[in-house]
Write an enzyme that holds these catalytic residues in place. Sequence first.
Site, short mmCIF file in Angstrom:
data_model
loop_
_atom_site.label_atom_id
_atom_site.label_comp_id
_atom_site.label_asym_id
_atom_site.label_seq_id
_atom_site.Cartn_x
_atom_site.Cartn_y
_atom_site.Cartn_z
N LYS A 1 35.90 45.65 38.85
CA LYS A 1 36.86 46.68 38.47
C LYS A 1 36.12 47.75 37.67
O LYS A 1 35.19 47.45 36.92
CB LYS A 1 37.98 46.05 37.64
N SER B 1 47.08 46.89 37.49
CA SER B 1 46.11 47.97 37.55
C SER B 1 44.84 47.61 38.33
O SER B 1 44.03 48.47 38.61
CB SER B 1 45.72 48.39 36.13
N SER C 1 48.17 42.58 35.54
CA SER C 1 47.33 43.47 36.34
C SER C 1 46.38 42.76 37.29
O SER C 1 45.69 43.42 38.08
CB SER C 1 46.52 44.40 35.43
#
Length: 541
Positions: free
Chosen positions: A121, A202, A226
């Site tokens: 990420k 996210s 997330s």
Amino acid sequence: MRSFVRTPLRCAAVAAVSMALLAPAAAQADTGPAAAAAERIAGVDPDRVTIPDLQQALERHRLTSEQLTALYLDRIRRLNPRLGAVVTVNPDAVAIARASDRARRFHGARGPLEGIPVLLKENMDTADRQPTTAGSTALAAAKPAKDAELVRRLREAGAVVLGKANMTEWANFRSPMAVAGWSAVGGQTHNPYVLDRSASGSSSGSAAAAAAGLAAVTIGTDTGGSIVDPAATTSTVGVRPTLGLVSRTGIVPITSRQDTAGPIARNVTDAALTLWAIQGPDPADPDTAPAAGTLPPDYRTVLDRGALRGKRIGVWREGHTGVDADVDRVFDATVRKLRELGATVVEGADVPQPEKLHEHLLPALLAEFKHDINAYLAATPGSHPADLAGLIAYNKEHAGIEDMARFGQELFELAEPTAGDVDDPQYRAHRAAAVDLARRAIDDTLAAHGLDAIVTPTTLPATPVDFQPDAPSPFASTTDNSVVAGYPQITVPAGYTGRGLPLGVTFLGTRFSDARLLGYAYAYEQATQARHAPQYLPTLP
């Protein structure tokens, strides 16, 4: 899972950040199912291959890490233009793969991820030629001095850091109206099952990339769902571990009291193997000390097809069923399957939503965010705003590229006036009250029914990619209590809607029950084989 209208790249900083990806991605975007299905990695379907399968092929010299890395880079080149899942390709990935092949040839594998390509990420520090921006152009010129601790552990285990995945900008803590999967640096992430649907947030890019087979495994972060929500909407396995099991050092923060990193993979085996590789104590992260030794030494001991036999699994329906017919159908099938697998299924194990949880939580989060983001910015070399006040000013100055007309920075602006003092007694009282309420909600439910774990639908089917909430969701959060308590949660593919959108089920439990939950998830996964490869449909039939 909210809205987005793609904005062109309008500044040199964003162009520089994206350059490594955009050059290979400019080629034809072949997302047809035939093209994806025709690929084979050492004779194995890349959508179904596990990391142990790949390690066996590497050990037997049927495959090299360089070949494997090239294959994933080619998949990114072909598939990512429509997915928007990968922001940056590591320009050193092939060289790292070659070094891995040499190390294996002369010394043997250094660890369980030797030669295996992994995507991170985009909020995880890497001290290499890749940026770390948390999706914001404000950090385009940041230069982390060293790898995040989990990245260091991945490299130590032999992994090839292939690149970085897109994310909801600032991990969805800039505005409550932020668009899931959108960032100023990476644009919009799309769901590989139906391209006009959201991949949630996210960790949107990490989940979409895992689902599409753009890497063997990806890493996401979770502060309020997330990891598990994007994993469920992309038919992948998402592991939010117990707080402190994985170090947060070197990850762009929201709050150290809830942030954690974890794997997103196409199967439980790869998720477990990767969790074992990245977990462990870190002197720079005090929350990791209590977690030391809570996992068994070998991840393979939890991969037991009979793990559910004789276990008491509570069923949480309140707020999650009666909302969507497809969710109800798939969850009812899950409950039947758990019984078939020998579990004692206990209805009525509904985890309550404490009335005052958010009354305590929001003040705590705002103070923690200001404290933690200021500390991160102060410790990070490079040219970037010095603190939260600087980020707010930057967004106003760059309102176009940061899409401020569509959604603002309300959470930033709420956090800035706080003292950001995590030693303040009033702040500490809010955080302690929130944690106590969340832990009691789960632990009292487990104790009242004598449960080993609780199962519930993870979330609703993916919304359109341009969705923005104008009212609370009719589906109650499955994550609120777990994330505030710091407890583990694992989502596994469970089925699909009648029109092909993925649905997941969540196993949740108490602190440090990670190994047990992975065992239950594995047994369920192996018995159902619910997941199938994405079809990259442009829209729903």
